[in-house]
Design a protein around this motif. Structure first.
Motif, PDB file in Angstrom:
ATOM      1  N   THR A 427       0.806  -1.226   0.000  1.00 32.08           N
ATOM      2  CA  THR A 427       0.000   0.000   0.000  1.00 32.08           C
ATOM      3  C   THR A 427       0.833   1.267   0.000  1.00 32.08           C
ATOM      4  O   THR A 427       0.330   2.341  -0.322  1.00 32.08           O
ATOM      5  CB  THR A 427      -0.945   0.022   1.214  1.00 32.08           C
ATOM      6  OG1 THR A 427      -0.155   0.025   2.413  1.00 32.08           O
ATOM      7  CG2 THR A 427      -1.869  -1.177   1.199  1.00 32.08           C
ATOM      8  N   THR A 428       2.104   1.178   0.373  1.00 34.46           N
ATOM      9  CA  THR A 428       2.957   2.369   0.437  1.00 34.46           C
ATOM     10  C   THR A 428       4.137   2.306  -0.521  1.00 34.46           C
ATOM     11  O   THR A 428       4.954   3.234  -0.553  1.00 34.46           O
ATOM     12  CB  THR A 428       3.498   2.574   1.862  1.00 34.46           C
ATOM     13  OG1 THR A 428       4.290   1.439   2.229  1.00 34.46           O
ATOM     14  CG2 THR A 428       2.362   2.746   2.857  1.00 34.46           C
ATOM     15  N   ALA A 429       4.257   1.247  -1.286  1.00 34.99           N
ATOM     16  CA  ALA A 429       5.411   1.078  -2.176  1.00 34.99           C
ATOM     17  C   ALA A 429       5.492   2.217  -3.191  1.00 34.99           C
ATOM     18  O   ALA A 429       4.535   2.493  -3.916  1.00 34.99           O
ATOM     19  CB  ALA A 429       5.319  -0.261  -2.900  1.00 34.99           C
ATOM     20  N   ASP A 430       6.659   2.902  -3.224  1.00 33.22           N
ATOM     21  CA  ASP A 430       6.862   3.953  -4.217  1.00 33.22           C
ATOM     22  C   ASP A 430       7.501   3.355  -5.467  1.00 33.22           C
ATOM     23  O   ASP A 430       7.680   2.146  -5.580  1.00 33.22           O
ATOM     24  CB  ASP A 430       7.715   5.087  -3.637  1.00 33.22           C
ATOM     25  CG  ASP A 430       9.087   4.610  -3.149  1.00 33.22           C
ATOM     26  OD1 ASP A 430       9.526   3.514  -3.547  1.00 33.22           O
ATOM     27  OD2 ASP A 430       9.724   5.354  -2.371  1.00 33.22           O
ATOM     28  N   SER A 431       7.854   4.225  -6.410  1.00 32.90           N
ATOM     29  CA  SER A 431       8.376   3.737  -7.687  1.00 32.90           C
ATOM     30  C   SER A 431       9.665   2.951  -7.519  1.00 32.90           C
ATOM     31  O   SER A 431       9.902   1.962  -8.224  1.00 32.90           O
ATOM     32  CB  SER A 431       8.605   4.913  -8.648  1.00 32.90           C
ATOM     33  OG  SER A 431       9.506   5.848  -8.080  1.00 32.90           O
ATOM     34  N   LYS A 432      10.512   3.350  -6.560  1.00 26.88           N
ATOM     35  CA  LYS A 432      11.780   2.636  -6.352  1.00 26.88           C
ATOM     36  C   LYS A 432      11.534   1.247  -5.762  1.00 26.88           C
ATOM     37  O   LYS A 432      12.152   0.265  -6.188  1.00 26.88           O
ATOM     38  CB  LYS A 432      12.708   3.428  -5.443  1.00 26.88           C
ATOM     39  CG  LYS A 432      14.096   2.786  -5.290  1.00 26.88           C
ATOM     40  CD  LYS A 432      15.015   3.629  -4.435  1.00 26.88           C
ATOM     41  CE  LYS A 432      16.435   3.074  -4.432  1.00 26.88           C
ATOM     42  NZ  LYS A 432      16.536   1.659  -4.100  1.00 26.88           N
ATOM     43  N   VAL A 433      10.635   1.167  -4.788  1.00 25.23           N
ATOM     44  CA  VAL A 433      10.324  -0.129  -4.185  1.00 25.23           C
ATOM     45  C   VAL A 433       9.732  -1.072  -5.231  1.00 25.23           C
ATOM     46  O   VAL A 433      10.098  -2.256  -5.305  1.00 25.23           O
ATOM     47  CB  VAL A 433       9.362   0.040  -2.995  1.00 25.23           C
ATOM     48  CG1 VAL A 433       8.861  -1.317  -2.508  1.00 25.23           C
ATOM     49  CG2 VAL A 433      10.048   0.788  -1.858  1.00 25.23           C
ATOM     50  N   LYS A 434       8.849  -0.546  -6.041  1.00 28.29           N
ATOM     51  CA  LYS A 434       8.245  -1.374  -7.086  1.00 28.29           C
ATOM     52  C   LYS A 434       9.300  -1.839  -8.088  1.00 28.29           C
ATOM     53  O   LYS A 434       9.337  -3.012  -8.472  1.00 28.29           O
ATOM     54  CB  LYS A 434       7.135  -0.600  -7.804  1.00 28.29           C
ATOM     55  CG  LYS A 434       5.934  -0.276  -6.934  1.00 28.29           C
ATOM     56  CD  LYS A 434       4.964   0.633  -7.671  1.00 28.29           C
ATOM     57  CE  LYS A 434       3.852   1.107  -6.758  1.00 28.29           C
ATOM     58  NZ  LYS A 434       2.938   2.064  -7.430  1.00 28.29           N
TER      59      LYS A 434
END
Length: 610
Positions: A427-434
């Motif tokens: 739910t909080t993953a940003d573009s880098k995490v993805k």
């Protein structure tokens, strides 16, 4: 066809002064109907303009051209309008296509002339090489994206005769779709805002965000020292509209100084600068290049793909180019600038260096040809192991991305790998995490798992599709799987059953407790009870991050440190990772285009003149 050509030849004899146009914009094709002898004769033809095909319909009565209509086209509004308004009438008045081009709209002007010639000569075009406005180019630029346009304009500005080869039907490449950010230090715009900046501070950001040792120090320092003057050149010489003229920290991890500038798109809508602004670079650069084309010091060949390089004693001396009709012509010059973009649309290169499974949203022109040229020339490659990606592509259309899962507003899913294990707070993953998640998991395969009870009318788990599309894919059973139990779902999807069962059991316990014990997730803790869906996804790529090793002059370098003479690089092919390391910095992509375009042009012209 022979009878039509004979008739057309007789017709052309009546058109005093009409001769075939030798265009520097390619050789498109058109088909003509058999003309009637008892009525006004109507012919059609197609020319190649800045935005692609420019069709015309030509009416001839009594041996004279009486009417020329320009059909549907994709020429740039504002720039092309004067040519479309004036050139048809000028041809009618002169009864010849040998008329003056409209200043600032040379490409469109020549496209209309070419289309009229094609309409009247009844020919689909011969295979002769294009007629250049100069005896021989000083510089050949391969690619007419933002990097190639920057290099072309700068080289012409420095007095070189420039030949530009572009395989697409229009210039701009990915710049026609990308956002307008560009990064630079010590710019006039920064000074207007009272910002103190320096190349040293930007280099410190490369070390802090990208990781010391993850980039080429010489390449990074050269970029840091020159990116500011590139923006000033775009601003003051090229006339790019920078809108609000207020730099920001960027849209990714924040920089230590707000140095990301934004161009306004060709539409002029300032609010669209972040998402579509790169078209503003394309518009301004092409407008300036058009001036040099009018002056005869630049020539742009569209629909002309460079397929190979010419090597002479390990020096790159030219390129082999293929036109739309398949004709191959070898062009030589003292200096070649390779600005072909990345390899984001080349599945072989992506799988060789970066992914087991991958899709792409990169333009077809990012086919890795420049990398093939560099490999043939013996260049070393750096940073090829790092490639950012977007997560969630459902490969229903194969390599080209069309459908993805909704990783933005649909929060009821968990993401698991082939082992059935989670790896992030979804739910909080940003573009880098993805990007990291889809890049690093086994075989680059991620399943989005969620219950049928999450269904709402206004929030689909698919981007580009609704719940009905999800059910359709589930029926096919290739990328979307549906089952009543976790064990059945795992068997259908090919996920490790024990791993998925353990993950779901723990997650459901956490939902009951109101706290995610694995990643601290607090939003949308929806129990995973059947029926359940699992959606198969892989990463997709837009830009690539590695490239051939270069020196401060933008020349390719071999593993032994020797320089490959005759060629220079600009743009994405350099690899943003080789400049800023293992991160994404706002504006670094367009920064590489303009900065290295200028550096490449300066050194290419110096070599050509020397």
């Amino acid at each position: 066809m022979k009878g039509m050509k004979k008739h057309t030849a007789r017709l052309l004899a009546l058109l005093t002064g009409l001769s075939l146009l030798a265009s520097c914009a390619g050789k498109p094709q058109g088909e003509n109907p058999q003309p009637s002898q008892s009525a006004p004769e109507v012919f059609t033809g197609v020319g190649t303009g800045m935005g692609g095909d420019v069709p015309v319909t030509v009416t001839v009565e009594g041996g004279k051209i009486t009417k020329i209509e320009v059909g549907e086209h994709k020429e740039t509004p504002g720039i092309s309008d004067p040519a479309i308004e004036k050139i048809p009438q000028a041809i009618i008045d002169a009864q010849s296509t040998q008329v003056d081009v409209v200043a600032g709209a040379t490409i469109t002007s020549k496209a209309i002339m070419e289309a009229v010639d094609k309409a009247l000569n009844g020919d689909s075009g011969d295979s002769a090489a294009a007629q250049l406005p100069f005896d021989k180019p000083d510089v050949i630029v391969v690619g007419a994206g933002i990097a190639g346009l920057s290099a072309s304009v700068k080289a012409a500005e420095l007095g070189a005769n420039v030949l530009v080869l572009e395989q697409a039907a229009r210039v701009g490449g990915s710049g026609n779709l990308a956002g307008g950010s560009i990064v630079g230090t010590n710019t006039k715009i920064e000074a207007e805002n009272g910002l103190e900046d320096s190349p040293e501070l930007l280099y410190a950001d490369f070390e802090r965000l990208g990781g010391e040792g993850n980039f080429n120090p010489e390449t990074a320092r050269t970029f840091a020292e020159n990116c500011g003057r590139a923006i000033d050149w775009l601003d003051e010489v090229i006339g790019v509209d920078f809108g609000l003229r207020t730099p920001t920290y960027g849209s990714y991890e924040p920089l230590n100084v707000p140095r990301v500038h934004y161009a306004v798109p060709e539409s002029g809508v300032v609010e669209d600068s972040s998402g579509k602004g790169a078209s503003g670079f394309v518009k301004a650069l092409m407008g300036k290049l058009d001036e040099y084309i009018t002056a005869g010091s630049a020539c742009l060949l569209l629909k002309t793909e460079a397929t190979d390089i010419v090597l002479d004693n390990n020096v790159i001396t030219g390129v082999v180019a293929k036109s739309e009709d398949g004709t191959e012509v070898t062009y030589t010059a003292p200096s070649i600038i390779i600005a072909t973009g990345g390899y984001g649309h080349n599945e072989d290169w992506l799988k060789e260096y970066n992914f087991t499974n991958v899709a792409t949203s990169a333009p077809a022109t990012a086919n890795g040809s420049g990398y093939d040229f560099a490999r043939k020339a013996g260049a070393a490659f750096d940073g090829m192991d790092f490639c950012t990606a977007y997560g969630g592509c459902i490969p229903v259309t194969g390599f080209d991305k069309s459908l993805t899962i909704n990783t933005y507003t649909f929060k009821d899913a968990i993401w698991v790998d082939l082992n059935g294990e989670r790896f992030a707070d979804e739910t909080t993953a940003d573009s880098k995490v993805k990007s990291d998640s889809w890049t690093q998991v086994k075989d680059n395969v991620v399943f989005s798992v969620f219950p049928a009870s999450a269904k709402t009318e206004d929030n689909s788990p698919l981007l580009g599709g609704d719940w009905a599309k999800l059910e359709e894919l589930a029926t096919e059973g290739k990328y979307v799987f549906k089952a009543d139990t976790v064990e059945e779902l795992a068997a259908l999807a090919g996920i490790d059953a024990a791993g998925l069962t353990a993950t779901v059991e723990q997650y459901n316990k956490d939902c009951a407790a109101g706290k995610d014990s694995a990643f601290g997730r607090t939003a949308a803790l929806t129990t995973l009870d059947g029926p359940l869906y699992a959606v198969y996804t892989i990463p997709y790529v837009l830009i690539t991050s590695g490239g051939p090793r270069i020196n401060a002059n933008a020349q390719m370098v071999r593993e032994d440190g020797s320089v490959i003479e005759g060629a220079y690089l600009a743009g994405e092919i350099i690899g943003m990772g080789n400049v800023c390391g293992h991160t994404t910095i706002g504006g670094i992509g367009h920064g590489n285009c303009a900065t290295w375009g200028i550096i490449a042009a300066e050194n290419a012209v110096a070599r050509a003149k020397g």
